[in-house]
Design an enzyme around this catalytic site. Structure first.
Site, short mmCIF file in Angstrom:
data_model
loop_
_atom_site.label_atom_id
_atom_site.label_comp_id
_atom_site.label_asym_id
_atom_site.label_seq_id
_atom_site.Cartn_x
_atom_site.Cartn_y
_atom_site.Cartn_z
N HIS B 12 0.84 -1.18 0.01
CA HIS B 12 0.05 -0.07 -0.33
C HIS B 12 0.76 1.44 0.08
O HIS B 12 0.07 2.61 0.29
CB HIS B 12 -1.33 -0.32 1.22
CG HIS B 12 -0.22 -0.24 2.44
ND1 HIS B 12 -0.84 -0.50 3.61
CD2 HIS B 12 1.04 0.85 3.08
CE1 HIS B 12 -0.45 -0.46 4.59
NE2 HIS B 12 0.58 0.10 4.22
N HIS B 59 -1.69 5.67 8.45
CA HIS B 59 -0.08 6.93 8.67
C HIS B 59 -0.41 8.25 9.82
O HIS B 59 -0.29 9.35 8.63
CB HIS B 59 0.11 6.53 7.64
CG HIS B 59 0.36 5.54 6.68
ND1 HIS B 59 -0.66 4.76 6.07
CD2 HIS B 59 1.41 4.51 6.55
CE1 HIS B 59 -0.20 3.40 5.81
NE2 HIS B 59 1.40 3.48 5.63
#
Lengths: 133, 280
Positions: B12, B59
């Site tokens: 990803h 994130h």
């Protein structure tokens, strides 16, 4: 009041982002997180030192951020993903930051990574069952 | 009834999304990596799943470090992508399925997985890039999608074993949903990589291939490994591969491997693509 020691602290050349680091560098990471918002990026750019004060950074962390010392910022507890929000728009990639830890250039770092590709397809053929085009 | 028809693993990383946006997928550096998705594209085209659950880590877009859920599931009608600080143009929003999500959340909590339920959830590159690499770019996405976030950023993290068990509970949850629906689970992230510290840039091909074999044939091997051991072998960020275990747990005891692909390096990482179906 004591931070418990963890076995992962002994993994060489690695900094595991845990509660101890997250706690000590909370304000700095919060400052980087604010960069998700373009208006915050602009506010920082207009007066970096004042923006650091607004988030309550220590004098040491503030100096690193104002100097754009990305390696120093990481060493003082910035999370790599939060640091990226600071570094990438300034033309410093996460790979460049990784390279700085070893005192090499980003290009040298990428060359070293590319060595991993040598012999890979033969290796996978030997392993068996891997798709290869 | 709803049915899990398969599991997929995929990288990803941001560079994958950038390569798609910049039209670089057939350049030498990227070609072998992106071509490795072709059998998965064919399978998706043929099976036409209705919904995909994307297991990923945030994130620092939806969750800041003030509140870090170990496991979180989107329970909304739609999910937006947004600027992560780099000024990239967000993708089109993703349609979810709130009724399905709430059923899954309830079932998981009843099975002692105390999920964080999210009625608003921004999805970052960890979710978006798997969608782009599996389905291409769309103004209206061809499949409903649900984000399931695992904390792999701020320790303490859940163990590989815990992720595997979450997958097993996810199967119970999905199998008990009354609507006919074909569901795919994507385990994203990994494989070995380390972004910071003097060991930055490490990739452990041997360990990655062992993990791939384990995830196909012997998930207990990987499930038994401690977080410390995985980080030592796969790098501090390589711990993300534990998210593949959520996918694996959801497929049942045995699987048929329809496709396996490995490439290194992609940016800093070893990248693995698996296509698995539950087997006898």
């Amino acid at each position: 009041m004591v931070w418990k020691k963890h076995d992962y602290e002994d993994i060489p050349g690695s900094y595991v982002f845990d509660g101890k680091i997250a706690h000590s560098a909370y304000a700095m990471n919060k400052l980087f997180y604010s960069f998700n918002d373009e208006s915050c990026r602009e506010e920082f750019n207009a007066d970096p030192a004042a923006y650091c004060d607004k988030f309550g950074l220590t004098d040491e962390q503030k100096a690193l951020v104002v100097k754009q010392d990305f390696l120093g910022v990481l060493r003082s507890g910035a999370n790599i993903y939060y640091m990226a929000k600071f570094a990438i728009p300034r033309g410093v990639s996460v790979q460049d930051a990784g390279a700085a830890f070893q005192g090499i250039t980003g290009d040298e770092f990428r060359e070293k990574l590319l060595e991993k590709r040598e012999g890979l397809e033969e290796r996978l053929k030997k392993e068996g069952g891997y798709w290869n085009g | 009834m709803a049915e899990i028809i398969g599991g997929i693993t995929t990288s990803h990383i941001p560079a994958v999304g950038n390569a798609i946006s910049d039209g670089l997928t057939q350049e030498h550096y990227w070609k072998r990596f992106f071509d490795g998705y072709q059998p998965v594209h064919q399978w998706l085209e043929e099976k036409k799943p209705d919904l995909i659950i994307v297991v990923y880590n945030d994130h620092g877009l939806n969750f800041f470090l003030d509140k870090v859920p170990t496991f979180a599931i989107g329970c909304a009608d739609a999910y937006q992508n947004a600027d992560e600080g780099w000024g990239l143009k967000p993708t089109a929003p993703f349609d979810g399925d709130a009724e399905f999500s709430w059923h899954v959340a309830e079932s998981l909590i009843n099975q002692e997985f105390d999920m964080c339920t999210c009625q608003e959830m921004l999805v970052d590159h960890g979710f978006v890039n798997p969608m782009r690499v599996l389905f291409g770019d769309h103004e209206v996405w061809p499949i409903k999608a649900i984000p399931l976030a695992v904390n792999t950023v701020q320790h303490p993290l859940p163990s590989a074993r815990r992720c595997y068990k979450l997958g097993q509970a996810l199967k119970v949850a999905i199998d008990s949903y009354p609507e006919d629906m074909k569901v795919v689970i994507a385990g994203t992230g990994g494989m070995s990589h380390q972004l910071q510290g003097e060991r930055a840039g490490m990739i452990n091909v041997d360990y990655d291939l062992e993990c791939i074999e384990s995830i196909i044939n012997d998930p207990d091997w990987f499930a038994d490994q401690s977080t410390d051991h995985i980080m030592e072998q796969a790098g501090t960020e390589g711990i993300e591969t534990i998210m593949w275990m959520v996918m694996r747990g959801a497929l049942g005891e045995k699987v048929n491997c329809l496709h396996k692909h490995y490439h290194a390096p992609i940016s800093n990482t070893g990248a693995g693509v698996l296509l698995l179906e539950g087997g006898a």
